[in-house]
Design a protein around this motif. Structure first.
Motif, PDB file in Angstrom:
ATOM      1  N   THR A 192      -8.193  15.602   6.432  1.00  0.00           N
ATOM      2  CA  THR A 192      -8.163  16.764   5.542  1.00  0.00           C
ATOM      3  C   THR A 192      -7.131  16.599   4.436  1.00  0.00           C
ATOM      4  OG1 THR A 192      -6.598  17.876   7.032  1.00  0.00           O
ATOM      5  CG2 THR A 192      -8.953  18.334   7.344  1.00  0.00           C
ATOM      6  N   SER A 193      -6.192  15.685   4.611  1.00  0.00           N
ATOM      7  CA  SER A 193      -5.196  15.362   3.581  1.00  0.00           C
ATOM      8  C   SER A 193      -4.668  13.962   3.870  1.00  0.00           C
ATOM      9  CB  SER A 193      -4.059  16.384   3.569  1.00  0.00           C
ATOM     10  OG  SER A 193      -3.351  16.355   4.796  1.00  0.00           O
ATOM     11  N   LEU A 194      -4.004  13.382   2.870  1.00  0.00           N
ATOM     12  CA  LEU A 194      -3.536  12.000   3.002  1.00  0.00           C
ATOM     13  C   LEU A 194      -2.034  11.912   2.739  1.00  0.00           C
ATOM     14  CD1 LEU A 194      -6.397  10.226   0.998  1.00  0.00           C
ATOM     15  CD2 LEU A 194      -6.199  10.441   3.487  1.00  0.00           C
ATOM     16  N   CYS A 195      -1.416  10.880   3.352  1.00  0.00           N
ATOM     17  CA  CYS A 195      -0.018  10.559   3.075  1.00  0.00           C
ATOM     18  C   CYS A 195       0.060   9.079   2.713  1.00  0.00           C
ATOM     19  CB  CYS A 195       0.867  10.883   4.280  1.00  0.00           C
ATOM     20  SG  CYS A 195       0.450   9.960   5.777  1.00  0.00           S
ATOM     21  N   TRP A 196       1.225   8.636   2.275  1.00  0.00           N
ATOM     22  CA  TRP A 196       1.351   7.265   1.799  1.00  0.00           C
ATOM     23  C   TRP A 196       1.001   6.232   2.872  1.00  0.00           C
ATOM     24  CZ3 TRP A 196       1.145   5.886  -2.945  1.00  0.00           C
ATOM     25  CH2 TRP A 196       1.661   6.699  -3.962  1.00  0.00           C
ATOM     26  N   SER A 197       1.359   6.496   4.114  1.00  0.00           N
ATOM     27  CA  SER A 197       1.072   5.519   5.168  1.00  0.00           C
ATOM     28  C   SER A 197      -0.434   5.337   5.363  1.00  0.00           C
ATOM     29  CB  SER A 197       1.724   5.948   6.486  1.00  0.00           C
ATOM     30  OG  SER A 197       1.233   7.201   6.912  1.00  0.00           O
ATOM     31  N   ASP A 198      -1.223   6.371   5.058  1.00  0.00           N
ATOM     32  CA  ASP A 198      -2.684   6.247   5.166  1.00  0.00           C
ATOM     33  C   ASP A 198      -3.231   5.213   4.192  1.00  0.00           C
ATOM     34  OD1 ASP A 198      -3.011   8.264   7.128  1.00  0.00           O
ATOM     35  OD2 ASP A 198      -2.947   9.838   5.597  1.00  0.00           O
ATOM     36  N   LEU A 199      -2.520   5.011   3.094  1.00  0.00           N
ATOM     37  CA  LEU A 199      -3.020   4.143   2.029  1.00  0.00           C
ATOM     38  C   LEU A 199      -2.668   2.669   2.242  1.00  0.00           C
ATOM     39  CD1 LEU A 199      -3.450   6.922   0.792  1.00  0.00           C
ATOM     40  CD2 LEU A 199      -2.592   6.040  -1.385  1.00  0.00           C
TER      41      LEU A 199
ATOM     42  N   MET B 230       2.675   6.955 -11.404  1.00  0.00           N
ATOM     43  CA  MET B 230       2.094   6.747 -10.074  1.00  0.00           C
ATOM     44  C   MET B 230       2.007   5.251  -9.763  1.00  0.00           C
ATOM     45  SD  MET B 230      -1.713   7.876  -8.748  1.00  0.00           S
ATOM     46  CE  MET B 230      -1.464   9.588  -9.186  1.00  0.00           C
ATOM     47  N   ARG B 231       1.560   4.489 -10.731  1.00  0.00           N
ATOM     48  CA  ARG B 231       1.450   3.040 -10.564  1.00  0.00           C
ATOM     49  C   ARG B 231       2.820   2.432 -10.236  1.00  0.00           C
ATOM     50  NH1 ARG B 231      -1.895  -1.077 -12.667  1.00  0.00           N
ATOM     51  NH2 ARG B 231      -3.230   0.546 -13.564  1.00  0.00           N
ATOM     52  N   ASP B 232       3.846   2.847 -10.973  1.00  0.00           N
ATOM     53  CA  ASP B 232       5.184   2.303 -10.752  1.00  0.00           C
ATOM     54  C   ASP B 232       5.693   2.632  -9.345  1.00  0.00           C
ATOM     55  OD1 ASP B 232       5.243   1.226 -13.268  1.00  0.00           O
ATOM     56  OD2 ASP B 232       6.306   2.916 -14.180  1.00  0.00           O
ATOM     57  N   GLU B 233       5.399   3.822  -8.875  1.00  0.00           N
ATOM     58  CA  GLU B 233       5.831   4.176  -7.520  1.00  0.00           C
ATOM     59  C   GLU B 233       5.122   3.318  -6.482  1.00  0.00           C
ATOM     60  OE1 GLU B 233       6.217   7.916  -4.371  1.00  0.00           O
ATOM     61  OE2 GLU B 233       5.419   8.278  -6.378  1.00  0.00           O
ATOM     62  N   ILE B 234       3.830   3.103  -6.686  1.00  0.00           N
ATOM     63  CA  ILE B 234       3.088   2.262  -5.733  1.00  0.00           C
ATOM     64  C   ILE B 234       3.658   0.849  -5.714  1.00  0.00           C
ATOM     65  CG2 ILE B 234       0.842   1.192  -5.264  1.00  0.00           C
ATOM     66  CD1 ILE B 234      -0.465   3.738  -6.362  1.00  0.00           C
ATOM     67  N   LEU B 235       3.903   0.293  -6.900  1.00  0.00           N
ATOM     68  CA  LEU B 235       4.394  -1.082  -6.981  1.00  0.00           C
ATOM     69  C   LEU B 235       5.782  -1.235  -6.377  1.00  0.00           C
ATOM     70  CD1 LEU B 235       3.184  -2.015 -10.585  1.00  0.00           C
ATOM     71  CD2 LEU B 235       2.231  -2.797  -8.415  1.00  0.00           C
ATOM     72  N   SER B 236       6.627  -0.234  -6.548  1.00  0.00           N
ATOM     73  CA  SER B 236       8.012  -0.367  -6.098  1.00  0.00           C
ATOM     74  C   SER B 236       8.226   0.089  -4.651  1.00  0.00           C
ATOM     75  CB  SER B 236       8.940   0.441  -7.020  1.00  0.00           C
ATOM     76  OG  SER B 236       8.615   1.821  -6.973  1.00  0.00           O
ATOM     77  N   LYS B 237       7.434   1.066  -4.191  1.00  0.00           N
ATOM     78  CA  LYS B 237       7.706   1.650  -2.877  1.00  0.00           C
ATOM     79  C   LYS B 237       6.589   1.447  -1.854  1.00  0.00           C
ATOM     80  CE  LYS B 237      10.628   5.319  -4.792  1.00  0.00           C
ATOM     81  NZ  LYS B 237      10.843   6.799  -4.879  1.00  0.00           N
ATOM     82  N   HIS B 238       5.404   1.091  -2.309  1.00  0.00           N
ATOM     83  CA  HIS B 238       4.278   0.989  -1.376  1.00  0.00           C
ATOM     84  C   HIS B 238       3.497  -0.298  -1.657  1.00  0.00           C
ATOM     85  CE1 HIS B 238       5.156   5.168  -0.411  1.00  0.00           C
ATOM     86  NE2 HIS B 238       5.164   5.414  -1.714  1.00  0.00           N
TER      87      HIS B 238
ATOM     88  N   PRO C  57      -6.500  16.075  -0.833  1.00  0.00           N
ATOM     89  CA  PRO C  57      -5.134  16.211  -1.349  1.00  0.00           C
ATOM     90  C   PRO C  57      -4.251  15.087  -0.827  1.00  0.00           C
ATOM     91  CG  PRO C  57      -5.543  17.816   0.377  1.00  0.00           C
ATOM     92  CD  PRO C  57      -6.861  17.146   0.100  1.00  0.00           C
ATOM     93  N   MET C  58      -3.232  14.755  -1.601  1.00  0.00           N
ATOM     94  CA  MET C  58      -2.308  13.663  -1.265  1.00  0.00           C
ATOM     95  C   MET C  58      -0.880  14.199  -1.304  1.00  0.00           C
ATOM     96  SD  MET C  58      -1.654  10.465  -0.619  1.00  0.00           S
ATOM     97  CE  MET C  58      -0.300   9.307  -0.840  1.00  0.00           C
ATOM     98  N   GLU C  59       0.035  13.620  -0.553  1.00  0.00           N
ATOM     99  CA  GLU C  59       1.386  14.157  -0.405  1.00  0.00           C
ATOM    100  C   GLU C  59       2.260  13.969  -1.648  1.00  0.00           C
ATOM    101  OE1 GLU C  59       3.454  12.217   2.736  1.00  0.00           O
ATOM    102  OE2 GLU C  59       3.587  10.289   1.703  1.00  0.00           O
ATOM    103  N   TRP C  60       1.782  13.315  -2.683  1.00  0.00           N
ATOM    104  CA  TRP C  60       2.582  13.142  -3.887  1.00  0.00           C
ATOM    105  C   TRP C  60       2.638  14.436  -4.711  1.00  0.00           C
ATOM    106  CZ3 TRP C  60      -1.429   8.896  -5.239  1.00  0.00           C
ATOM    107  CH2 TRP C  60      -2.648   9.484  -5.619  1.00  0.00           C
TER     108      TRP C  60
END
Length: 291
Positions: free
Chosen positions: A183-190, A209-217, A261-264
């Motif tokens: 029903t919703s997503l968090c970063w670990s799901d991705l 968003m792209r920068d956060e993914i590259l640096s943190k995920h 929905p996503m937790e961001w």
């Protein structure tokens, strides 16, 4: 327009009775009807009805007045109708573009709350193409405005934008994907997933968003959308089992994609896009839409 006594007079003549006329006109007693007829006779200066125990009948003068009263009412109704048609033709037409990815519902709903029917504007809905160059051409030739996500730097340079709200960024998930039942997503799901995002430089919000993914995920793989979103991109995500950054306004674009929905905290500016040099009528329309 015409005196309401005329309508009462016609009704009494047709019904042959004050009581029946009162019932026809939804009055509880005939007294109001009698008073109106007495007032009308005083104004005209002649007796219009003969009162009898069986009801009322028109006098000779009343019969003449009856024929003319009907003509007066018809003429008055026609005059009002003609005036309304002329006023309608004088209304400015605001051509609002609409498409699968840029539906006009938000603006139409907003305008319905602003216009009580008295404002000199009519909205005309015009289908448009979502291809970027087509939007640019349409805005200068076919339409006056459209509603869209509007954080693109080049759009802010080329167009005027009336910001309406900030809408949350979501993730579209193919129905056969392992995450589709959530029903919703968090970063670990991705982690380990492919997510399609507009290529860098088209959207400052999505660049963040792209920068956060590259640096943190780092376990999330970014797939660059080849251009601004269009329906083929939604098809590509479904066919390749990609996740996709999306918005609630696009939840019905593809029946095999589910919007979650996503937790961001990323939110996309959303508003009315119109030309840099709009006509005075369009500018007044936009000014009235400011909330």
């Amino acid at each position: 327009m015409y005196s309401r006594e005329l309508t009462t007079f016609i009704t009494v003549a047709d019904k042959g009775s004050f009581l029946k006329a009162a019932e026809e006109l939804y009055y509880t007693t005939p007294a109001t009807i009698m008073n109106r007829i007495n007032k009308l006779e005083q104004t005209v200066g002649v007796k219009l009805f003969e009162r009898t125990n069986q009801g009322v009948v028109l006098t000779a003068a009343g019969r003449s007045f009856y024929d003319d009263a009907k003509k007066i009412i018809d003429f008055s109704d026609s005059a009002v109708a003609r005036a309304k048609e002329i006023a309608k033709s004088e209304q400015a037409i605001i051509r609002v573009g609409t498409s699968i990815l840029r539906p006009c519902r938000t603006l139409v709903d907003l305008w319905s709350h602003i216009d009580d029917g008295s404002l000199p504007y009519r909205i005309q809905i015009v289908p448009i193409d979502d291809e970027p160059n087509s939007l640019d051409t349409a805005l200068h030739k076919q339409i006056d405005c459209f509603v869209s996500p509007c954080d693109a730097t080049d759009w802010q340079e080329k167009f005027n934008i009336l910001l309406l709200e900030h809408i949350p960024c979501r993730i579209a998930v193919p129905r056969k994907h392992r995450l589709a039942k959530k029903t919703s997503l968090c970063w670990s799901d991705l982690d380990g997933e492919n997510i399609m995002i507009l290529k860098r430089g088209l959207s400052p919000i999505l660049d963040e968003m792209r920068d956060e993914i590259l640096s943190k995920h780092p376990k999330v793989k970014i797939i660059d959308a080849p251009s601004r979103y269009d329906t083929p991109i939604f098809n590509e995500c479904e066919q390749n089992n990609y996740l996709m950054e999306t918005l609630d306004i696009w939840k019905d674009v593809h029946p095999s994609l589910i919007t979650l929905p996503m937790e961001w905290d990323y939110r996309m500016p959303y508003g009315v896009v119109y030309a840099k040099n709009p006509s005075p009528a369009v500018q007044r329309f936009i000014d009235m839409c400011k909330i």
